[in-house]
Design a protein around this motif. Structure first.
Motif, PDB file in Angstrom:
ATOM      1  N   PHE A 267      63.924  58.475  65.761  1.00 15.68           N
ATOM      2  CA  PHE A 267      63.608  58.276  64.441  1.00 15.68           C
ATOM      3  C   PHE A 267      63.589  56.782  64.216  1.00 15.68           C
ATOM      4  O   PHE A 267      64.478  55.973  64.581  1.00 15.68           O
ATOM      5  CB  PHE A 267      64.843  58.786  63.676  1.00 15.68           C
ATOM      6  N   LYS A 269      62.261  53.065  62.060  1.00 10.02           N
ATOM      7  CA  LYS A 269      62.505  52.500  60.578  1.00 10.02           C
ATOM      8  C   LYS A 269      61.418  52.935  60.027  1.00 10.02           C
ATOM      9  O   LYS A 269      61.629  52.986  58.584  1.00 10.02           O
ATOM     10  CB  LYS A 269      62.831  51.154  60.651  1.00 10.02           C
ATOM     11  N   TYR A 271      60.249  56.097  59.635  1.00  9.57           N
ATOM     12  CA  TYR A 271      60.097  57.457  59.387  1.00  9.57           C
ATOM     13  C   TYR A 271      59.924  57.839  58.055  1.00  9.57           C
ATOM     14  O   TYR A 271      60.316  57.471  57.068  1.00  9.57           O
ATOM     15  CB  TYR A 271      61.499  58.043  59.727  1.00  9.57           C
ATOM     16  N   THR A 272      58.863  59.062  57.926  1.00  7.06           N
ATOM     17  CA  THR A 272      58.262  59.370  56.554  1.00  7.06           C
ATOM     18  C   THR A 272      57.248  58.542  56.011  1.00  7.06           C
ATOM     19  O   THR A 272      56.237  59.018  55.103  1.00  7.06           O
ATOM     20  CB  THR A 272      59.266  59.759  55.531  1.00  7.06           C
ATOM     21  N   TYR A 306      60.953  67.034  56.527  1.00  7.20           N
ATOM     22  CA  TYR A 306      61.373  65.914  57.110  1.00  7.20           C
ATOM     23  C   TYR A 306      62.945  66.088  57.358  1.00  7.20           C
ATOM     24  O   TYR A 306      63.524  66.710  56.548  1.00  7.20           O
ATOM     25  CB  TYR A 306      61.432  64.653  56.309  1.00  7.20           C
ATOM     26  N   PRO A 309      68.499  61.891  55.505  1.00  7.07           N
ATOM     27  CA  PRO A 309      68.788  60.703  56.370  1.00  7.07           C
ATOM     28  C   PRO A 309      70.312  61.083  57.072  1.00  7.07           C
ATOM     29  O   PRO A 309      70.514  60.674  58.006  1.00  7.07           O
ATOM     30  CB  PRO A 309      69.312  59.831  55.378  1.00  7.07           C
ATOM     31  N   VAL A 312      69.406  62.671  60.073  1.00  5.23           N
ATOM     32  CA  VAL A 312      69.030  61.618  61.342  1.00  5.23           C
ATOM     33  C   VAL A 312      70.359  61.052  61.535  1.00  5.23           C
ATOM     34  O   VAL A 312      70.654  60.840  62.802  1.00  5.23           O
ATOM     35  CB  VAL A 312      68.298  60.584  60.395  1.00  5.23           C
ATOM     36  N   ARG A 330      66.505  56.366  49.764  1.00  9.41           N
ATOM     37  CA  ARG A 330      66.247  57.322  50.749  1.00  9.41           C
ATOM     38  C   ARG A 330      65.400  56.300  52.045  1.00  9.41           C
ATOM     39  O   ARG A 330      65.623  56.513  53.117  1.00  9.41           O
ATOM     40  CB  ARG A 330      65.410  58.223  50.287  1.00  9.41           C
ATOM     41  N   LYS A 331      64.372  55.414  51.462  1.00  5.86           N
ATOM     42  CA  LYS A 331      63.572  54.905  52.259  1.00  5.86           C
ATOM     43  C   LYS A 331      64.486  53.626  53.086  1.00  5.86           C
ATOM     44  O   LYS A 331      64.217  53.761  54.172  1.00  5.86           O
ATOM     45  CB  LYS A 331      62.452  54.029  51.601  1.00  5.86           C
ATOM     46  N   TYR A 334      66.572  55.631  55.847  1.00 11.10           N
ATOM     47  CA  TYR A 334      65.754  55.735  57.150  1.00 11.10           C
ATOM     48  C   TYR A 334      65.546  54.340  57.689  1.00 11.10           C
ATOM     49  O   TYR A 334      65.878  54.137  59.049  1.00 11.10           O
ATOM     50  CB  TYR A 334      64.401  56.211  56.892  1.00 11.10           C
TER      51      TYR A 334
END
Ligand code: SAH
Length: 362
Positions: A267, A269, A271-272, A306, A309, A312, A330-331, A334
């Protein structure tokens, strides 16, 4: 042996601290230093009693370091100058400046640390910065050993191959440096054997408990592999579903895994944010003929989400006690996790560093 008093440099969200606490609960982190105020807020939220310095390491003086009174350094210098997909500007990258500064002051410390552990990306071992690190450690009289290790080597269903330098003032009795990836993942103690040992054990006691110690046991062969299902949350909100437009565009390049899988990709930085190469998505529903062949996939046949967090963080072996303050998006979660490390891998390596150091040579 002295109590462990660690200085955590490039501390991020505190992956090194969680690892130290995991293997050595009595150890103390005397200070943590990171230039980014978002991550230092997360660090302070989880470790309210640690002195967190929100500043650049290039600005730290010998005197300031001496005042921390530490005997261990745990560090993850920025990896961008060494990543395989980056420009590999190495020591000419401005992001390496603070690390070079640290190397320049290490020999000047009144009492250099007894132990040092450094984490970085695979590729660091071929860099000029690595050469400088080795030179400095040699000049300061350290013994060193290096590893390339991924959580999957310890049975954790996630890939995150990373470089590790372990160095200490006393000799390594059992850890030997390796010079290729295949051998670097060969560790002298199996995980299960290690768990039966404690740091007060004499060499004889450890040998009795770990009969295979001298045989360079491969951890892969002795660890139980765990499925992803053990790391998942219950009742994950609908908005973690991979949107249809992402699926239809990228299904053929995404890494997608069922919950029974014993592996997922690293994963990062991003991710998504990007679909390819940033981490796996979880398969909620797949057609009966689902195959590893990415080009044969039809987006409409799949239901994907997904990893959250928290999931992950679970795959990176952060303990349940680890949390983000509510204001972290959330961003950002991640991003921060993507820059961090696998806690169990580092915990394992710290205990090798300490365990080997505690053994009296016969
Ligand atoms: N081990 C950490 C992550 C390390 S990533 C964790 O568990 O989260 C590298 C970290 O170095 C980032 O948090 C970044 O903010 C920090 N950093 C980058 N340049 C720095 C500098 N010059 N001085 C101090 N910290 C720096």
């Amino acid at each position: 042996m002295d109590d462990i008093r660690a200085l955590e440099l490039y501390s991020g969200i505190g992956g090194m601290h969680f690892a130290l606490r995991d293997c050595c609960p009595a150890a103390k982190v005397v200070a943590a230093v990171d230039i980014n105020d978002h991550v230092t807020q997360v660090y302070a939220h989880n470790f309210p009693n640690v002195k967190v310095k929100n500043k650049g390491i290039e600005g730290i003086s010998v005197k300031e370091l001496d005042n921390f009174g530490f005997n261990m350094v745990l560090m993850s210098p920025p990896c961008q100058p060494f990543t395989r997909i980056g420009l590999q500007k190495d020591i000419n990258d401005k992001r390496t400046k603070s690390f070079m500064h640290f190397l320049s002051i290490l020999p000047k410390l009144q009492k250099g640390p007894e132990y040092l552990l450094l984490e970085n990306v695979k590729g660091f071992e071929k860099s000029m910065a690595h050469e400088e690190l080795c030179k400095t450690l040699d000049v300061c009289g350290y013994h060193k050993t290096e590893f390339l290790l991924s959580p999957k080597h310890l049975g954790i269903p996630n890939s995150r191959l990373r470089y590790f330098m372990l160095a200490k003032k006393s000799k390594f009795h059992h850890l030997v440096s390796r010079n290729d990836e295949e051998l670097w993942t060969t560790l002298p103690l199996s995980l299960t054997d290690k768990q039966n040992c404690n740091r007060e054990d004499t060499e004889e006691a450890i040998k009795a408990k770990c009969p295979k110690m001298d045989d360079q046991v491969r951890v892969q062969e002795t660890c139980i592999s765990h499925p992803i299902s053990e790391f998942l949350e219950k009742d994950v909100p609908e908005d973690y579903k991979v949107p249809d437009k992402v699926k239809s565009r990228y299904i053929n390049v995404m890494d997608i895994v069922p919950q029974e899988s014993k592996i997922s990709t690293c994963f990062t930085k991003s991710y998504t944010q990007y679909a390819e190469g940033t981490g796996s998505a979880l398969i909620l529903k797949a057609p009966p003929n689902h195959s590893e062949n990415k080009s044969a996939r039809n987006a409409n046949d799949y239901d994907l989400r997904y990893f959250t967090p928290r999931e992950v963080a679970n795959l990176m072996c952060f303990p349940d006690s680890f949390t983000f303050p509510d204001f972290v998006t959330r961003k950002q979660r991640y991003r921060m996790l993507g820059n961090s490390l696998n806690v169990k891998v580092v915990s394992y390596l710290i205990s090798l560093l300490l365990l080997d150091g505690d053994m009296k040579s016969s």
